[in-house]
Structure formats: structure tokens, C-alpha cells
Motif scaffolding. Sequence first.
Motif, mmCIF file in Angstrom:
data_model
loop_
_atom_site.group_PDB
_atom_site.id
_atom_site.type_symbol
_atom_site.label_atom_id
_atom_site.label_comp_id
_atom_site.label_asym_id
_atom_site.label_seq_id
_atom_site.Cartn_x
_atom_site.Cartn_y
_atom_site.Cartn_z
ATOM 1 N N ARG A 27 73.352 54.428 98.561
ATOM 2 C CA ARG A 27 73.090 55.417 99.592
ATOM 3 C C ARG A 27 72.838 56.762 98.918
ATOM 4 N NH1 ARG A 27 77.206 57.784 103.802
ATOM 5 N NH2 ARG A 27 75.731 59.021 104.941
ATOM 6 N N SER A 28 71.677 57.314 99.149
ATOM 7 C CA SER A 28 71.352 58.607 98.573
ATOM 8 C C SER A 28 70.623 59.442 99.620
ATOM 9 C CB SER A 28 70.492 58.439 97.317
ATOM 10 O OG SER A 28 69.280 57.801 97.645
ATOM 11 N N TRP A 29 70.502 60.710 99.353
ATOM 12 C CA TRP A 29 69.927 61.640 100.322
ATOM 13 C C TRP A 29 68.516 61.288 100.770
ATOM 14 C CZ3 TRP A 29 72.801 64.303 103.241
ATOM 15 C CH2 TRP A 29 74.055 64.708 102.799
ATOM 16 N N VAL A 32 68.871 58.642 103.475
ATOM 17 C CA VAL A 32 69.484 59.153 104.708
ATOM 18 C C VAL A 32 68.483 60.020 105.471
ATOM 19 C CG1 VAL A 32 71.335 60.590 105.631
ATOM 20 C CG2 VAL A 32 71.808 59.042 103.742
ATOM 21 N N VAL A 33 67.822 60.915 104.751
ATOM 22 C CA VAL A 33 66.831 61.787 105.395
ATOM 23 C C VAL A 33 65.666 60.957 105.936
ATOM 24 C CG1 VAL A 33 65.166 63.636 104.953
ATOM 25 C CG2 VAL A 33 67.483 63.818 104.068
ATOM 26 N N GLY A 86 70.019 53.988 103.931
ATOM 27 C CA GLY A 86 70.311 55.259 104.578
ATOM 28 C C GLY A 86 71.657 55.310 105.258
ATOM 29 N N ILE A 151 77.463 64.193 107.611
ATOM 30 C CA ILE A 151 76.235 64.273 108.403
ATOM 31 C C ILE A 151 76.544 63.954 109.854
ATOM 32 C CG2 ILE A 151 73.962 63.248 108.730
ATOM 33 C CD1 ILE A 151 73.897 62.771 105.739
#
Length: 168
Positions: A27-29, A32-33, A86, A151
Amino acid sequence: MFLRERYDLAMRSSALVARWRAAPSGRSWPWVVGQIAGAGLAGSLLGPCLFVVAVFVFGLGPIVLVFAALFAMVVLYVVALMTRKGSSMTATPGGRTIWAGVVLILGVIGWVAGASALGKLGLSTTDPLWWSLLSAIPFALAAALCAGGWISLVSLTLTTALILTGCS
């Protein structure tokens, strides 16, 4: 021979434990974005469809809702499939289905609440671009709520602020 086997087993198991502890969750930015943006894009496409479905429900009955919900679930499932890393919910096929259902339900609730708040404030719009952009917000907030971590807290805070703004 017995000690050598035990030593090898101990070394392999400690190497597995070390690899397990050091293994990133994946899981990395960017994931997620991407997942939040994908859910927002799906919401911007589904938002105008929600209005059309609401109009047809009065004429054709609730069977239209079943097909619309299935279509929306497939669209959101594809978003979850494309951005598996994500959220921890989208790691498995069952989790992706649950994620799509939660985002759909929360997105529709947010869409209806936002439309009624805009109507109360006299800010209703007929411009398709604004309508699509405003339809993206509740689905993106729902996806952010499912992302986990801080988040979710930010998403919950933004949702609460938007609800309080619309109610006043």
C-alpha cells in the motif's frame, strides 16, 4: 546430522520471519490516490445516471434500480481491481466486492444529500460539467473513508463539514 538439520531449520524460519516483518504491505500513496480518484471518476460518470434512473423508476418500476446498481457495482469493482493496493479491503475478490458496495451505498447517500443541500441553498446547476464534478465528491469521500488510516479520519472530517454546511 540432527544438529545440522535443526540449525538449517532455525535459519530458514528466522529468514522467513525476517522477510515477513520486512515485507511491505504494497500500500503506497500512488495507489491510495489512484483509488480515490478512480472512485471519484466513477462517481462523476454515475452521477448523471442516478438522475436518469430516478426518473425511470417512476415509469418502469424498481427493476431499473437493480440493473443500475449492478452496473455501478461492476464499474466500482473494476476501479478496485485496477487499484488493488490502494486499500486493505481491495486485496481479495470478496473485499473488492464489499468495497464496491460500500462506496456505492455511501456515494449514493452523499449524492442525494448533496443534491438536496444544493437545492435548499438555491445553488442547483444544469451544467453537465459542474454536475459531474459535484457527483465525484461523495464517491471520492466514500473511497477515502474505506482507505483506512488517517485518510479515513480526514474523509470523515470533510464529510461532516460538508453535511453541517449543507444543513445550516
